[in-house]
Write an enzyme that holds these catalytic residues in place. Structure first.
Site, PDB file in Angstrom:
ATOM      1  N   THR A 155      10.257  -5.875   3.046  1.00 10.74           N
ATOM      2  CA  THR A 155       8.984  -5.777   3.767  1.00 10.74           C
ATOM      3  C   THR A 155       8.893  -6.764   4.934  1.00 10.74           C
ATOM      4  O   THR A 155       9.499  -7.848   4.884  1.00 10.74           O
ATOM      5  CB  THR A 155       7.829  -6.048   2.775  1.00 10.74           C
ATOM      6  OG1 THR A 155       6.621  -6.280   3.489  1.00 10.74           O
ATOM      7  CG2 THR A 155       8.081  -7.277   1.908  1.00 10.74           C
ATOM      8  N   ASP A 156       8.090  -6.414   5.917  1.00  7.20           N
ATOM      9  CA  ASP A 156       7.830  -7.334   7.047  1.00  7.20           C
ATOM     10  C   ASP A 156       7.122  -8.606   6.584  1.00  7.20           C
ATOM     11  O   ASP A 156       7.125  -9.617   7.288  1.00  7.20           O
ATOM     12  CB  ASP A 156       7.018  -6.652   8.151  1.00  7.20           C
ATOM     13  CG  ASP A 156       5.655  -6.102   7.722  1.00  7.20           C
ATOM     14  OD1 ASP A 156       5.309  -6.175   6.520  1.00  7.20           O
ATOM     15  OD2 ASP A 156       4.933  -5.599   8.605  1.00  7.20           O
ATOM     16  N   GLU A 157       6.515  -8.547   5.369  1.00  5.11           N
ATOM     17  CA  GLU A 157       5.729  -9.695   4.915  1.00  5.11           C
ATOM     18  C   GLU A 157       6.602 -10.927   4.664  1.00  5.11           C
ATOM     19  O   GLU A 157       6.090 -12.039   4.617  1.00  5.11           O
ATOM     20  CB  GLU A 157       4.928  -9.323   3.665  1.00  5.11           C
ATOM     21  CG  GLU A 157       4.013  -8.143   3.930  1.00  5.11           C
ATOM     22  CD  GLU A 157       2.860  -8.027   2.948  1.00  5.11           C
ATOM     23  OE1 GLU A 157       2.526  -9.014   2.287  1.00  5.11           O
ATOM     24  OE2 GLU A 157       2.308  -6.924   2.857  1.00  5.11           O
ATOM     25  N   LYS A 202       9.678 -10.979  -2.740  1.00 12.44           N
ATOM     26  CA  LYS A 202      10.517 -10.054  -1.970  1.00 12.44           C
ATOM     27  C   LYS A 202      11.574 -10.828  -1.185  1.00 12.44           C
ATOM     28  O   LYS A 202      12.729 -10.409  -1.097  1.00 12.44           O
ATOM     29  CB  LYS A 202       9.665  -9.210  -1.006  1.00 12.44           C
ATOM     30  CG  LYS A 202       8.760  -8.194  -1.669  1.00 12.44           C
ATOM     31  CD  LYS A 202       9.484  -7.095  -2.433  1.00 12.44           C
ATOM     32  CE  LYS A 202      10.264  -6.150  -1.554  1.00 12.44           C
ATOM     33  NZ  LYS A 202      10.838  -5.014  -2.356  1.00 12.44           N
ATOM     34  N   ASN A 218      -7.247  -4.310  11.218  1.00 13.61           N
ATOM     35  CA  ASN A 218      -7.764  -3.573  10.054  1.00 13.61           C
ATOM     36  C   ASN A 218      -9.091  -2.892  10.381  1.00 13.61           C
ATOM     37  O   ASN A 218      -9.346  -1.757   9.963  1.00 13.61           O
ATOM     38  CB  ASN A 218      -7.957  -4.520   8.865  1.00 13.61           C
ATOM     39  CG  ASN A 218      -6.632  -4.862   8.202  1.00 13.61           C
ATOM     40  OD1 ASN A 218      -5.599  -4.269   8.510  1.00 13.61           O
ATOM     41  ND2 ASN A 218      -6.660  -5.822   7.292  1.00 13.61           N
ATOM     42  N   TYR A 263       3.761 -12.267  -3.577  1.00 14.25           N
ATOM     43  CA  TYR A 263       4.460 -10.981  -3.363  1.00 14.25           C
ATOM     44  C   TYR A 263       5.577 -11.168  -2.344  1.00 14.25           C
ATOM     45  O   TYR A 263       6.747 -10.891  -2.623  1.00 14.25           O
ATOM     46  CB  TYR A 263       3.479  -9.895  -2.894  1.00 14.25           C
ATOM     47  CG  TYR A 263       4.157  -8.686  -2.263  1.00 14.25           C
ATOM     48  CD1 TYR A 263       5.029  -7.889  -2.995  1.00 14.25           C
ATOM     49  CD2 TYR A 263       3.925  -8.349  -0.916  1.00 14.25           C
ATOM     50  CE1 TYR A 263       5.665  -6.789  -2.406  1.00 14.25           C
ATOM     51  CE2 TYR A 263       4.549  -7.249  -0.332  1.00 14.25           C
ATOM     52  CZ  TYR A 263       5.421  -6.475  -1.077  1.00 14.25           C
ATOM     53  OH  TYR A 263       6.047  -5.397  -0.496  1.00 14.25           O
ATOM     54  N   ASN A 284       3.934  -2.166   7.344  1.00 15.60           N
ATOM     55  CA  ASN A 284       2.857  -1.605   6.505  1.00 15.60           C
ATOM     56  C   ASN A 284       2.915  -0.082   6.567  1.00 15.60           C
ATOM     57  O   ASN A 284       2.833   0.494   7.656  1.00 15.60           O
ATOM     58  CB  ASN A 284       1.496  -2.056   7.031  1.00 15.60           C
ATOM     59  CG  ASN A 284       1.037  -3.314   6.360  1.00 15.60           C
ATOM     60  OD1 ASN A 284       1.724  -4.337   6.442  1.00 15.60           O
ATOM     61  ND2 ASN A 284      -0.096  -3.252   5.688  1.00 15.60           N
TER      62      ASN A 284
HETATM   63  N1  LIG Z   1       3.740   0.227   0.893  1.00 16.97           N
HETATM   64  C1  LIG Z   1       4.047  -0.555   1.920  1.00 16.97           C
HETATM   65  O1  LIG Z   1       3.247  -0.746   2.840  1.00 16.97           O
HETATM   66  C2  LIG Z   1       5.419  -1.194   2.000  1.00 16.97           C
HETATM   67  C3  LIG Z   1       5.823  -1.726   3.236  1.00 16.97           C
HETATM   68  C4  LIG Z   1       7.087  -2.300   3.332  1.00 16.97           C
HETATM   69  C5  LIG Z   1       7.917  -2.343   2.226  1.00 16.97           C
HETATM   70  N2  LIG Z   1       7.499  -1.836   1.041  1.00 16.97           N
HETATM   71  C6  LIG Z   1       8.423  -1.884  -0.088  1.00 16.97           C
HETATM   72  O2  LIG Z   1       8.730  -0.553  -0.444  1.00 16.97           O
HETATM   73  C7  LIG Z   1       8.921  -0.455  -1.842  1.00 16.97           C
HETATM   74  C8  LIG Z   1       8.029   0.607  -2.426  1.00 16.97           C
HETATM   75  O3  LIG Z   1       6.684   0.313  -2.129  1.00 16.97           O
HETATM   76  P1  LIG Z   1       5.521   1.323  -2.559  1.00 16.97           P
HETATM   77  O4  LIG Z   1       4.361   1.020  -1.711  1.00 16.97           O
HETATM   78  O5  LIG Z   1       6.067   2.696  -2.610  1.00 16.97           O
HETATM   79  O6  LIG Z   1       5.242   0.795  -4.041  1.00 16.97           O
HETATM   80  P2  LIG Z   1       4.435   1.438  -5.242  1.00 16.97           P
HETATM   81  O7  LIG Z   1       3.704   0.286  -5.839  1.00 16.97           O
HETATM   82  O8  LIG Z   1       3.684   2.655  -4.820  1.00 16.97           O
HETATM   83  O9  LIG Z   1       5.571   1.937  -6.240  1.00 16.97           O
HETATM   84  C9  LIG Z   1       6.427   1.055  -6.910  1.00 16.97           C
HETATM   85  C10 LIG Z   1       7.256   1.864  -7.889  1.00 16.97           C
HETATM   86  O10 LIG Z   1       8.160   0.959  -8.547  1.00 16.97           O
HETATM   87  C11 LIG Z   1       8.055   1.148  -9.952  1.00 16.97           C
HETATM   88  N3  LIG Z   1       8.351  -0.142 -10.599  1.00 16.97           N
HETATM   89  C12 LIG Z   1       7.628  -1.289 -10.532  1.00 16.97           C
HETATM   90  N4  LIG Z   1       8.222  -2.256 -11.269  1.00 16.97           N
HETATM   91  C13 LIG Z   1       9.355  -1.694 -11.785  1.00 16.97           C
HETATM   92  C14 LIG Z   1      10.398  -2.193 -12.602  1.00 16.97           C
HETATM   93  N5  LIG Z   1      10.378  -3.452 -13.065  1.00 16.97           N
HETATM   94  N6  LIG Z   1      11.406  -1.361 -12.933  1.00 16.97           N
HETATM   95  C15 LIG Z   1      11.427  -0.064 -12.500  1.00 16.97           C
HETATM   96  N7  LIG Z   1      10.455   0.454 -11.726  1.00 16.97           N
HETATM   97  C16 LIG Z   1       9.435  -0.350 -11.367  1.00 16.97           C
HETATM   98  C17 LIG Z   1       6.629   1.599 -10.190  1.00 16.97           C
HETATM   99  O11 LIG Z   1       6.481   2.252 -11.437  1.00 16.97           O
HETATM  100  C18 LIG Z   1       6.415   2.514  -9.001  1.00 16.97           C
HETATM  101  O12 LIG Z   1       6.889   3.812  -9.250  1.00 16.97           O
HETATM  102  C19 LIG Z   1       8.689  -1.860  -2.403  1.00 16.97           C
HETATM  103  O13 LIG Z   1       9.943  -2.486  -2.562  1.00 16.97           O
HETATM  104  C20 LIG Z   1       7.872  -2.550  -1.335  1.00 16.97           C
HETATM  105  O14 LIG Z   1       8.094  -3.944  -1.357  1.00 16.97           O
HETATM  106  C21 LIG Z   1       6.268  -1.245   0.898  1.00 16.97           C
END
Ligand SMILES: NC(=O)c1ccc[n+]([C@@H]2O[C@H](COP(=O)([O-])OP(=O)(O)OC[C@H]3O[C@@H](n4cnc5c(N)ncnc54)[C@H](O)[C@@H]3O)[C@@H](O)[C@H]2O)c1
Length: 342
Positions: free
Chosen positions: A128-130, A156, A251, A152, A181
């Site tokens: 993530t960018d965070e 990461k 936002n 968080y 995001n």
């Molecule tokens: N949503 C965003 O804005 C965003 C932006 C940049 C990066 N990311 C990254 O993308 C990825 C997915 O994000 P998202 O928003 O789809 O998340 P989400 O919270 O919607 O989904 C996370 C998924 O991971 C599964 N999970 C959680 N802990 C687990 C574990 N210990 N073992 C197996 N499965 C597990 C959950 O059941 C779920 O299906 C993450 O790595 C996040 O850091 C998200």
């Protein structure tokens, strides 16, 4: 784009980004996609209902931090792994940080160990960018320092560093991608955009942290997934790639757009106490990924309108989450100043 990998393991495939990624992979001529997911509150098999019957799709209900993962991978070794699974919500990380380190750091390391043992050809870490922290001016490049500001992003960042250390130490073909995001269909309705949309659709006020002038760089989920797959196919092991659409918005601007799309009055927005340690601005330079042929396709205003339409048309999907006891309790804890959901 064709795929040079036959069997791809995706972790967290039942979540928001992971489910779009699984669907995108199955649209390619791959032989097998395995989804390892713990099904936390954020994991929802309904996100993949349309492809659940595809004989190439296999679901394994397991925690990525569980040592039994090794036997699963040994039995049916993938040639590529994309680690999407994570605990992802900053507000939850502030309230209950330990599980973030467990999944995002230890889970990542367990997966790296499995990858090393079975000798995968490719490993992509979805980050993530965070991890760059708040950026007051300009945009973070892949060489910018990591300055995570909450449990968080710190977890990461820990996962990213482990990945890069496995590339350096063991020669594992790991690349890290850092997405901005992300928004779009199937996002769990406690995150900023889907919470706002579903609150407006149910006549509830919408919380806005602090002055609402935090800036985020909004990326449509399919653009994010296309970026991840570009890194899978063309990324250089040991390298990091930013995935950003370079569409910064405050936002409060996003909320104003949603109010307009849903024909809701300005009074629907309620200012609430800001999140502790809230990063003011995220911004990334994505030139390195663009040089591999990727570019974002969805302008944020178009993506927001499409996302609103999707939530309008899929009320069953989000109502079943929002009406659950866990969601109602979470909402009451997080927003005690707002009317409870039930
Ligand atoms: N949503 C965003 O804005 C965003 C932006 C940049 C990066 N990311 C990254 O993308 C990825 C997915 O994000 P998202 O928003 O789809 O998340 P989400 O919270 O919607 O989904 C996370 C998924 O991971 C599964 N999970 C959680 N802990 C687990 C574990 N210990 N073992 C197996 N499965 C597990 C959950 O059941 C779920 O299906 C993450 O790595 C996040 O850091 C998200």
């Amino acid at each position: 784009m064709s795929s040079s990998y036959r069997h791809i393991l995706v972790t967290g495939g039942a979540g928001f980004i992971g489910s779009h990624l699984v669907r995108m992979l199955l649209a390619r001529p791959v032989a097998r996609v395995t989804n390892v997911d713990k099904l936390t509150y954020a994991g929802n098999p309904a996100n993949l209902a349309d492809i659940a019957g595809d004989p190439r799709y296999h679901f394994v209900h397991l925690d990525i931090a569980d040592l039994r993962l090794r036997a699963v991978l040994r039995e049916n070794p993938p040639d590529a792994i994309i680690n999407v699974a994570a605990e992802t919500h900053v507000d939850r990380a502030i309230a209950d940080p330990l599980v973030f380190a467990r999944t995002d750091v230890l889970g990542t390391q367990n997966l790296l160990e499995c990858a090393r043992e079975i000798g995968v050809r490719r490993f992509v870490q979805v980050s993530t960018d965070e991890v760059y922290g708040s950026i007051s001016e300009g945009a973070a490049t892949e060489d910018s320092p990591l300055q995570p500001g909450n449990p968080y992003s710190a977890s990461k960042a820990g996962g990213d560093l482990l990945c890069l250390s496995y590339a350096n130490t063991y020669g594992l073909a790991v690349s890290v991608c850092r997405g901005a995001n992300t928004y779009g269909p199937h996002q769990y309705p406690e995150k900023f955009i889907p919470l706002a949309i579903t609150n407006l659709l149910t006549g509830q006020p919408v919380p806005l942290y602090g002055d609402g002038r935090q800036r985020r760089d909004w990326l449509y989920v399919l653009d994010h997934c296309a970026g991840i797959l570009t890194v899978l196919e063309k990324g250089v092991p040991g390298e990091v790639y930013n995935i950003a659409a370079e569409q910064e918005r405050e936002n409060r601007e996003i909320l104003a757009r949603l109010l307009a799309l849903l024909d809701a009055p300005d009074e629907a927005v309620r200012r609430v106490t800001d999140r502790p340690g809230h990063d003011r601005r995220y911004a990334m330079d994505a030139d390195k990924l663009r040089a591999l042929g990727w570019s974002p396709k969805k302008p944020v205003e178009v993506g927001l309108a499409e996302t609103v339409d999707w939530y309008r048309q899929h009320s069953k999907w989000w109502q079943s989450i929002r009406q659950g006891d866990a969601f109602i309790a979470y909402y009451a804890r997080q927003y005690p100043m707002l009317p409870p959901l039930a």
